[in-house]
Design a protein around this motif. Sequence first.
Motif, PDB file in Angstrom:
ATOM      1  N   MET A   1       0.844  -1.187   0.000  1.00 46.47           N
ATOM      2  CA  MET A   1       0.000   0.000   0.000  1.00 46.47           C
ATOM      3  C   MET A   1       0.882   1.241   0.000  1.00 46.47           C
ATOM      4  O   MET A   1       1.824   1.348   0.769  1.00 46.47           O
ATOM      5  CB  MET A   1      -0.910  -0.026   1.226  1.00 46.47           C
ATOM      6  N   VAL A   2       0.570   2.185  -0.852  1.00 46.73           N
ATOM      7  CA  VAL A   2       1.317   3.428  -0.919  1.00 46.73           C
ATOM      8  C   VAL A   2       0.822   4.349   0.190  1.00 46.73           C
ATOM      9  O   VAL A   2      -0.372   4.512   0.392  1.00 46.73           O
ATOM     10  CB  VAL A   2       1.128   4.107  -2.293  1.00 46.73           C
ATOM     11  N   THR A   3       1.755   4.938   0.900  1.00 49.97           N
ATOM     12  CA  THR A   3       1.385   5.875   1.964  1.00 49.97           C
ATOM     13  C   THR A   3       1.822   7.278   1.559  1.00 49.97           C
ATOM     14  O   THR A   3       2.249   7.502   0.437  1.00 49.97           O
ATOM     15  CB  THR A   3       2.055   5.470   3.290  1.00 49.97           C
ATOM     16  N   LEU A   4       1.723   8.192   2.484  1.00 48.54           N
ATOM     17  CA  LEU A   4       2.137   9.563   2.203  1.00 48.54           C
ATOM     18  C   LEU A   4       3.624   9.616   1.876  1.00 48.54           C
ATOM     19  O   LEU A   4       4.426   8.949   2.518  1.00 48.54           O
ATOM     20  CB  LEU A   4       1.851  10.457   3.408  1.00 48.54           C
ATOM     21  N   THR A   5       3.948  10.413   0.888  1.00 44.58           N
ATOM     22  CA  THR A   5       5.354  10.577   0.510  1.00 44.58           C
ATOM     23  C   THR A   5       5.951  11.837   1.107  1.00 44.58           C
ATOM     24  O   THR A   5       7.154  12.060   0.989  1.00 44.58           O
ATOM     25  CB  THR A   5       5.503  10.614  -1.021  1.00 44.58           C
ATOM     26  N   GLY A   6       5.117  12.651   1.713  1.00 46.47           N
ATOM     27  CA  GLY A   6       5.598  13.870   2.335  1.00 46.47           C
ATOM     28  C   GLY A   6       4.493  14.541   3.122  1.00 46.47           C
ATOM     29  O   GLY A   6       3.331  14.149   3.040  1.00 46.47           O
ATOM     30  N   GLU A   7       4.881  15.525   3.894  1.00 46.22           N
ATOM     31  CA  GLU A   7       3.915  16.307   4.670  1.00 46.22           C
ATOM     32  C   GLU A   7       4.316  17.769   4.639  1.00 46.22           C
ATOM     33  O   GLU A   7       5.507  18.094   4.594  1.00 46.22           O
ATOM     34  CB  GLU A   7       3.890  15.854   6.131  1.00 46.22           C
ATOM     35  N   VAL A   8       3.322  18.626   4.669  1.00 44.42           N
ATOM     36  CA  VAL A   8       3.533  20.061   4.817  1.00 44.42           C
ATOM     37  C   VAL A   8       2.472  20.585   5.778  1.00 44.42           C
ATOM     38  O   VAL A   8       1.395  20.017   5.888  1.00 44.42           O
ATOM     39  CB  VAL A   8       3.427  20.829   3.472  1.00 44.42           C
ATOM     40  N   THR A   9       2.799  21.647   6.458  1.00 44.53           N
ATOM     41  CA  THR A   9       1.801  22.291   7.308  1.00 44.53           C
ATOM     42  C   THR A   9       0.958  23.212   6.427  1.00 44.53           C
ATOM     43  O   THR A   9       1.330  23.531   5.294  1.00 44.53           O
ATOM     44  CB  THR A   9       2.461  23.131   8.413  1.00 44.53           C
ATOM     45  N   THR A  10      -0.160  23.648   6.945  1.00 41.97           N
ATOM     46  CA  THR A  10      -0.993  24.568   6.169  1.00 41.97           C
ATOM     47  C   THR A  10      -0.226  25.853   5.866  1.00 41.97           C
ATOM     48  O   THR A  10      -0.360  26.416   4.784  1.00 41.97           O
ATOM     49  CB  THR A  10      -2.311  24.893   6.902  1.00 41.97           C
ATOM     50  N   ARG A  11       0.594  26.275   6.784  1.00 43.40           N
ATOM     51  CA  ARG A  11       1.406  27.488   6.569  1.00 43.40           C
ATOM     52  C   ARG A  11       2.407  27.265   5.440  1.00 43.40           C
ATOM     53  O   ARG A  11       2.565  28.104   4.559  1.00 43.40           O
ATOM     54  CB  ARG A  11       2.126  27.870   7.859  1.00 43.40           C
ATOM     55  N   GLU A  12       3.081  26.095   5.457  1.00 42.42           N
ATOM     56  CA  GLU A  12       4.025  25.779   4.386  1.00 42.42           C
ATOM     57  C   GLU A  12       3.309  25.645   3.042  1.00 42.42           C
ATOM     58  O   GLU A  12       3.846  26.042   2.008  1.00 42.42           O
ATOM     59  CB  GLU A  12       4.769  24.471   4.688  1.00 42.42           C
ATOM     60  N   LEU A  13       2.110  25.079   3.070  1.00 37.41           N
ATOM     61  CA  LEU A  13       1.358  24.883   1.838  1.00 37.41           C
ATOM     62  C   LEU A  13       1.101  26.213   1.136  1.00 37.41           C
ATOM     63  O   LEU A  13       1.176  26.300  -0.089  1.00 37.41           O
ATOM     64  CB  LEU A  13       0.044  24.156   2.116  1.00 37.41           C
ATOM     65  N   ARG A  14       0.815  27.240   1.914  1.00 41.46           N
ATOM     66  CA  ARG A  14       0.557  28.554   1.324  1.00 41.46           C
ATOM     67  C   ARG A  14       1.749  29.041   0.496  1.00 41.46           C
ATOM     68  O   ARG A  14       1.578  29.590  -0.585  1.00 41.46           O
ATOM     69  CB  ARG A  14       0.245  29.582   2.410  1.00 41.46           C
ATOM     70  N   SER A  15       2.941  28.824   1.013  1.00 43.53           N
ATOM     71  CA  SER A  15       4.117  29.338   0.305  1.00 43.53           C
ATOM     72  C   SER A  15       4.677  28.348  -0.716  1.00 43.53           C
ATOM     73  O   SER A  15       5.433  28.736  -1.592  1.00 43.53           O
ATOM     74  CB  SER A  15       5.215  29.712   1.310  1.00 43.53           C
ATOM     75  N   ARG A  16       4.295  27.063  -0.618  1.00 41.70           N
ATOM     76  CA  ARG A  16       4.857  26.043  -1.506  1.00 41.70           C
ATOM     77  C   ARG A  16       3.799  25.358  -2.368  1.00 41.70           C
ATOM     78  O   ARG A  16       4.020  24.271  -2.878  1.00 41.70           O
ATOM     79  CB  ARG A  16       5.564  24.984  -0.653  1.00 41.70           C
TER      80      ARG A  16
END
Length: 87
Positions: A1-16
């Motif tokens: 099963m494929v799982t998450l390959t990464g995580e970002v916070t909502t704050r990081e998501l805004r800039s990335r």
Amino acid sequence: MVTLTGEVTTRELRSRLSDVLGRAMYAGERIGVTRNGKLAAVVISVTDLEVLEELEMAHDVAAYREAKATDDGTRVTLDQLRADLDS
């Protein structure tokens, strides 16, 4: 099963956002978005979404066929259903 390959916070998501979307679209990554340290959402590709929807449809069709095969023909009125729920 494929799982998450990464995580970002909502704050990081805004800039990335552009980078995160590119990773999901072109690399097929599944990127978790966290809020207050908890997983809140996952960014996935359209392809992954289509596969999930196909699986959901196949499950629904199988459940329908099973229900139809085991249907004994008994029916209840809305009033009977309401009375059973109130009991």
